[in-house]
Motif scaffolding. Structure first.
Motif, PDB file in Angstrom:
ATOM      1  N   MET A   1       0.835  -1.179   0.000  1.00  0.00           N
ATOM      2  CA  MET A   1       0.000   0.000   0.000  1.00  0.00           C
ATOM      3  C   MET A   1       0.884   1.247   0.000  1.00  0.00           C
ATOM      4  O   MET A   1       1.903   1.281   0.669  1.00  0.00           O
ATOM      5  CB  MET A   1      -0.907  -0.001   1.241  1.00  0.00           C
ATOM      6  N   ARG A   2       0.460   2.242  -0.716  1.00  0.00           N
ATOM      7  CA  ARG A   2       1.229   3.486  -0.800  1.00  0.00           C
ATOM      8  C   ARG A   2       1.186   4.239   0.528  1.00  0.00           C
ATOM      9  O   ARG A   2       0.180   4.248   1.232  1.00  0.00           O
ATOM     10  CB  ARG A   2       0.667   4.368  -1.902  1.00  0.00           C
ATOM     11  N   GLU A   3       2.293   4.884   0.834  1.00  0.00           N
ATOM     12  CA  GLU A   3       2.392   5.676   2.065  1.00  0.00           C
ATOM     13  C   GLU A   3       1.321   6.768   2.105  1.00  0.00           C
ATOM     14  O   GLU A   3       0.760   7.065   3.161  1.00  0.00           O
ATOM     15  CB  GLU A   3       3.783   6.288   2.168  1.00  0.00           C
TER      16      GLU A   3
ATOM     17  N   TYR B   1       3.332   1.442   9.773  1.00  0.00           N
ATOM     18  CA  TYR B   1       3.716   0.937   8.457  1.00  0.00           C
ATOM     19  C   TYR B   1       2.510   0.457   7.652  1.00  0.00           C
ATOM     20  O   TYR B   1       2.671  -0.037   6.541  1.00  0.00           O
ATOM     21  CB  TYR B   1       4.694  -0.230   8.612  1.00  0.00           C
ATOM     22  N   SER B   2       1.305   0.559   8.239  1.00  0.00           N
ATOM     23  CA  SER B   2       0.099   0.055   7.581  1.00  0.00           C
ATOM     24  C   SER B   2      -1.125   0.678   8.246  1.00  0.00           C
ATOM     25  O   SER B   2      -1.019   1.309   9.296  1.00  0.00           O
ATOM     26  CB  SER B   2       0.028  -1.468   7.719  1.00  0.00           C
ATOM     27  N   LYS B   3      -2.294   0.447   7.633  1.00  0.00           N
ATOM     28  CA  LYS B   3      -3.540   0.901   8.243  1.00  0.00           C
ATOM     29  C   LYS B   3      -3.746   0.208   9.588  1.00  0.00           C
ATOM     30  O   LYS B   3      -4.249   0.817  10.521  1.00  0.00           O
ATOM     31  CB  LYS B   3      -4.726   0.620   7.315  1.00  0.00           C
TER      32      LYS B   3
ATOM     33  N   LYS C   1      -1.692   6.663   1.063  1.00  0.00           N
ATOM     34  CA  LYS C   1      -2.990   6.115   1.488  1.00  0.00           C
ATOM     35  C   LYS C   1      -3.015   5.897   2.998  1.00  0.00           C
ATOM     36  O   LYS C   1      -4.039   6.127   3.647  1.00  0.00           O
ATOM     37  CB  LYS C   1      -3.286   4.804   0.756  1.00  0.00           C
ATOM     38  N   ILE C   2      -1.904   5.456   3.550  1.00  0.00           N
ATOM     39  CA  ILE C   2      -1.805   5.280   5.001  1.00  0.00           C
ATOM     40  C   ILE C   2      -1.907   6.644   5.679  1.00  0.00           C
ATOM     41  O   ILE C   2      -2.584   6.802   6.694  1.00  0.00           O
ATOM     42  CB  ILE C   2      -0.496   4.553   5.376  1.00  0.00           C
TER      43      ILE C   2
ATOM     44  N   LYS D   1       5.290   5.239   7.119  1.00  0.00           N
ATOM     45  CA  LYS D   1       6.027   4.407   6.161  1.00  0.00           C
ATOM     46  C   LYS D   1       5.051   3.401   5.580  1.00  0.00           C
ATOM     47  O   LYS D   1       4.025   3.098   6.178  1.00  0.00           O
ATOM     48  CB  LYS D   1       7.172   3.642   6.849  1.00  0.00           C
ATOM     49  N   ASN D   2       5.387   2.838   4.425  1.00  0.00           N
ATOM     50  CA  ASN D   2       4.608   1.704   3.955  1.00  0.00           C
ATOM     51  C   ASN D   2       5.300   0.424   4.424  1.00  0.00           C
ATOM     52  O   ASN D   2       6.323   0.491   5.111  1.00  0.00           O
ATOM     53  CB  ASN D   2       4.402   1.744   2.432  1.00  0.00           C
ATOM     54  N   GLU D   3       4.750  -0.726   4.071  1.00  0.00           N
ATOM     55  CA  GLU D   3       5.269  -1.990   4.590  1.00  0.00           C
ATOM     56  C   GLU D   3       6.747  -2.211   4.251  1.00  0.00           C
ATOM     57  O   GLU D   3       7.464  -2.870   4.995  1.00  0.00           O
ATOM     58  CB  GLU D   3       4.438  -3.172   4.085  1.00  0.00           C
TER      59      GLU D   3
END
Length: 94
Positions: free
Chosen positions: A1-3, A77-79, A5-6, A49-51
Motif C-alpha cells: 500500500m502506498r504511504e 507501516y500500515s492501516k 494512502k496510510i 512508512k509503507n510496509e
C-alpha cells in the motif's frame, strides 16, 4: 500500500476523534511527517512508512533525540498500525 494512502487514513481517523493531523515541514532533515493534535493538549508525532519503508539515518537520529526529551514518535507501516496507534491514543486518556 502506498504511504500516501496510510497518511490519508491516519488523517481521517484523527479527525473522527475531533483532532488535527498536520503535515510537519522543517528545514531539519528527519523530522516526523505529521503532528497529531487532540483535545486536552495531547500531541503526537507520527512518521509514516509503507510496509517496505525504512527509517533513514537522519530519522533514526532525530527520533532518538525526541526520545531523550521524553517525546515518542510513532511509526505506523500500515492501516493496521494506524489502528493500533488510535487505540493507544484512546486508551491513554482521550
Amino acid at each position: 500500500m502506498r504511504e500516501s494512502k496510510i497518511e490519508k487514513y491516519l488523517k481521517d481517523e484523527v479527525e473522527k476523534l475531533g483532532g488535527l493531523c498536520l503535515k510537519f515541514t522543517s528545514s531539519i532533515r528527519g523530522v516526523p511527517d505529521r503532528i497529531v493534535l487532540l483535545p486536552e493538549n495531547r500531541i503526537y508525532f507520527v512518521e509514516l512508512k509503507n510496509e517496505q519503508g525504512k527509517l533513514s539515518v537522519p530519522q533514526k537520529y532525530l527520533h532518538k533525540k525526541f526520545k531523550r526529551l521524553g517525546v515518542h514518535v510513532y511509526v505506523p507501516y500500515s492501516k493496521n498500525d494506524v489502528d493500533k496507534f488510535i487505540k493507544e491514543v484512546v486508551k491513554n486518556g482521550y
